[in-house]
Design an enzyme around this catalytic site. Structure first.
Site, PDB file in Angstrom:
ATOM      1  N   VAL A 127      82.091  16.948 -32.481  1.00 37.15           N
ATOM      2  CA  VAL A 127      81.428  18.209 -32.159  1.00 37.15           C
ATOM      3  C   VAL A 127      81.525  18.495 -30.659  1.00 37.15           C
ATOM      4  CG1 VAL A 127      79.144  19.259 -32.040  1.00 37.15           C
ATOM      5  CG2 VAL A 127      79.840  17.989 -34.069  1.00 37.15           C
ATOM      6  N   PRO A 128      81.739  19.751 -30.286  1.00 35.63           N
ATOM      7  CA  PRO A 128      81.827  20.133 -28.870  1.00 35.63           C
ATOM      8  C   PRO A 128      80.472  20.067 -28.191  1.00 35.63           C
ATOM      9  CG  PRO A 128      81.877  22.091 -30.222  1.00 35.63           C
ATOM     10  CD  PRO A 128      81.849  20.912 -31.170  1.00 35.63           C
ATOM     11  N   CYS A 129      79.936  18.890 -28.069  1.00 37.60           N
ATOM     12  CA  CYS A 129      78.607  18.730 -27.487  1.00 37.60           C
ATOM     13  C   CYS A 129      78.572  19.224 -26.045  1.00 37.60           C
ATOM     14  CB  CYS A 129      78.182  17.269 -27.557  1.00 37.60           C
ATOM     15  SG  CYS A 129      79.472  16.133 -27.078  1.00 37.60           S
ATOM     16  N   HIS A 130      79.746  19.392 -25.427  1.00 34.37           N
ATOM     17  CA  HIS A 130      79.779  19.861 -24.029  1.00 34.37           C
ATOM     18  C   HIS A 130      79.462  21.347 -23.950  1.00 34.37           C
ATOM     19  CE1 HIS A 130      83.947  20.399 -25.514  1.00 34.37           C
ATOM     20  NE2 HIS A 130      83.862  21.528 -24.856  1.00 34.37           N
TER      21      HIS A 130
END
Length: 105
Positions: free
Chosen positions: A55-58
């Site tokens: 997941v693009p947690c950034h």
DNA sequence: CGTATGACTAGCT
DNA sequence: CAGCTAGCCATAC
């Protein structure tokens, strides 16, 4: 949405839903996960890095648009770098929520 | 099973 | 405007 899905599952699903060049707040993801007050739990899941490459947690920032945490690379530096690269509008050290806040849902 | 922790948020000083 | 406190939540140990 799958019934019985655990909080982390929902958060991962919502985070994956964030479009490129946009960001979402922890509280927002928590709300999409079903608990608007579980912002802390959301951040904790990210810190555990179970989804670092899933997941693009950034693309997740604080309610003020400030880059918080990030357990990889150089921390918030790497996080900011990625976001800028994705097209997110930055305002100094913070994200310009007025322009890059994901209004999905 | 109970305690401790953390990448939150909103409110007050 | 900046800093601190209190409240809430799910996961880890």
């Amino acid at each position: 949405m799958k019934a019985g899905a655990t909080f982390s599952e929902k958060v991962h699903a919502a985070a994956s839903k964030i479009p490129l060049g946009k960001v979402a707040t922890y509280g927002q993801l928590a709300a999409l996960a079903g608990n608007p007050r579980a912002g802390r739990a959301v951040g904790m899941l990210m810190s555990k890095n179970r989804d670092a490459n899933v997941v693009p947690c950034h693309r997740v920032v604080s309610s003020a648009g400030a880059l918080t945490g990030y357990s990889m690379g150089k921390g918030v530096v790497t996080k900011m770098s990625k976001l800028k690269k994705e097209g997110v509008v930055f305002k100094g050290e913070k994200v310009d929520l007025a322009a890059s806040l994901w209004k999905g849902n």
